[in-house]
Design a protein around this motif. Sequence first.
Motif, short mmCIF file in Angstrom:
data_model
loop_
_atom_site.label_atom_id
_atom_site.label_comp_id
_atom_site.label_asym_id
_atom_site.label_seq_id
_atom_site.Cartn_x
_atom_site.Cartn_y
_atom_site.Cartn_z
N UNK A 65 0.84 -1.19 0.00
CA UNK A 65 0.00 0.00 0.00
C UNK A 65 0.88 1.25 0.00
N UNK A 66 0.49 2.25 -0.76
CA UNK A 66 1.23 3.51 -0.76
C UNK A 66 1.29 4.04 0.66
N UNK A 67 2.47 4.47 1.13
CA UNK A 67 2.62 4.90 2.52
C UNK A 67 1.61 5.94 2.98
N UNK A 68 1.24 6.88 2.09
CA UNK A 68 0.32 7.93 2.51
C UNK A 68 -1.12 7.45 2.62
N UNK A 69 -1.39 6.21 2.20
CA UNK A 69 -2.75 5.66 2.29
C UNK A 69 -2.86 4.53 3.31
N UNK A 70 -1.75 4.18 3.92
CA UNK A 70 -1.75 3.03 4.84
C UNK A 70 -2.76 3.20 5.98
N UNK A 71 -2.97 4.45 6.42
CA UNK A 71 -3.88 4.68 7.54
C UNK A 71 -5.31 4.29 7.21
N UNK A 72 -5.66 4.29 5.93
CA UNK A 72 -7.03 3.94 5.53
C UNK A 72 -7.32 2.45 5.72
N UNK A 73 -6.29 1.65 5.75
CA UNK A 73 -6.47 0.21 5.81
C UNK A 73 -6.17 -0.38 7.18
N UNK A 74 -5.79 0.46 8.12
CA UNK A 74 -5.51 -0.05 9.46
C UNK A 74 -6.81 -0.36 10.18
N UNK A 75 -6.79 -1.42 10.95
CA UNK A 75 -7.96 -1.73 11.77
C UNK A 75 -8.07 -0.68 12.87
N UNK A 76 -9.32 -0.44 13.29
CA UNK A 76 -9.53 0.57 14.31
C UNK A 76 -8.84 0.18 15.61
N UNK A 77 -8.82 -1.12 15.89
CA UNK A 77 -8.17 -1.58 17.11
C UNK A 77 -6.96 -2.41 16.73
N UNK A 78 -5.79 -1.93 17.07
CA UNK A 78 -4.57 -2.64 16.73
C UNK A 78 -3.91 -3.15 18.00
N UNK A 79 -3.29 -4.30 17.87
CA UNK A 79 -2.54 -4.83 18.99
C UNK A 79 -1.16 -4.18 18.98
N UNK A 80 -0.86 -3.43 20.02
CA UNK A 80 0.41 -2.74 20.10
C UNK A 80 1.44 -3.69 20.72
N UNK A 81 2.50 -3.92 20.00
CA UNK A 81 3.55 -4.80 20.49
C UNK A 81 4.82 -3.98 20.69
#
Length: 202
Positions: A65-81
Amino acid sequence: MSVLDDLLRAVEATLFAAQEPLRADEISRHLGGADVRPALAELAAHYAARGVNLVERGGRWHFQTAPDLAHLLRREKEEVRRLSRAATEALAIIAYHEPVSRAEIEAIRGVQTAKGTLDVLMEAGWVRVAGRREVPGRPTIYATTPAFLTHFGLASRADLPGIGELRAAGLLDPVDEAYAVLTGNRDDESVADEADEVDQAD
């Protein structure tokens, strides 16, 4: 349609269907030995301004995914590691000095490295066993993986930031400065003095 157009489409289809990033020679073998490098370069240029990009990471090609669009595809809840400081330091040592053994990592860090620290890095897919050092005891040696480069957006280890860049970005505290001296990434005398001050403080 020209032969080059056919090759472009074949390379594009091969990468699109691949389950993992592919080296140019792997794509070439899949396409009967064709020289695919010009096609890869042209496809990379074609996709540079699109929603997905064709990129090379660690000598392997894949779509992302183009870096500037990656935020559109992130799940609302992410597991932070989050990595522990020990794991972060071990990863940095491996990245800048690979291949290295656990003993070499410990020599640079100045403390023992728990087996679990390296396990965490391998489970993340960022570190791999790279063989054994041909010395008495034949210790296991470790190196980074293509997944490490992909995760951090690096084409190769040559793109790792230098100490000057890290300092300019405000990512080095006094302890990190002393650590940089120990790892051989700094050689100016002023920082060596800082390392002495850290040792005396301990």
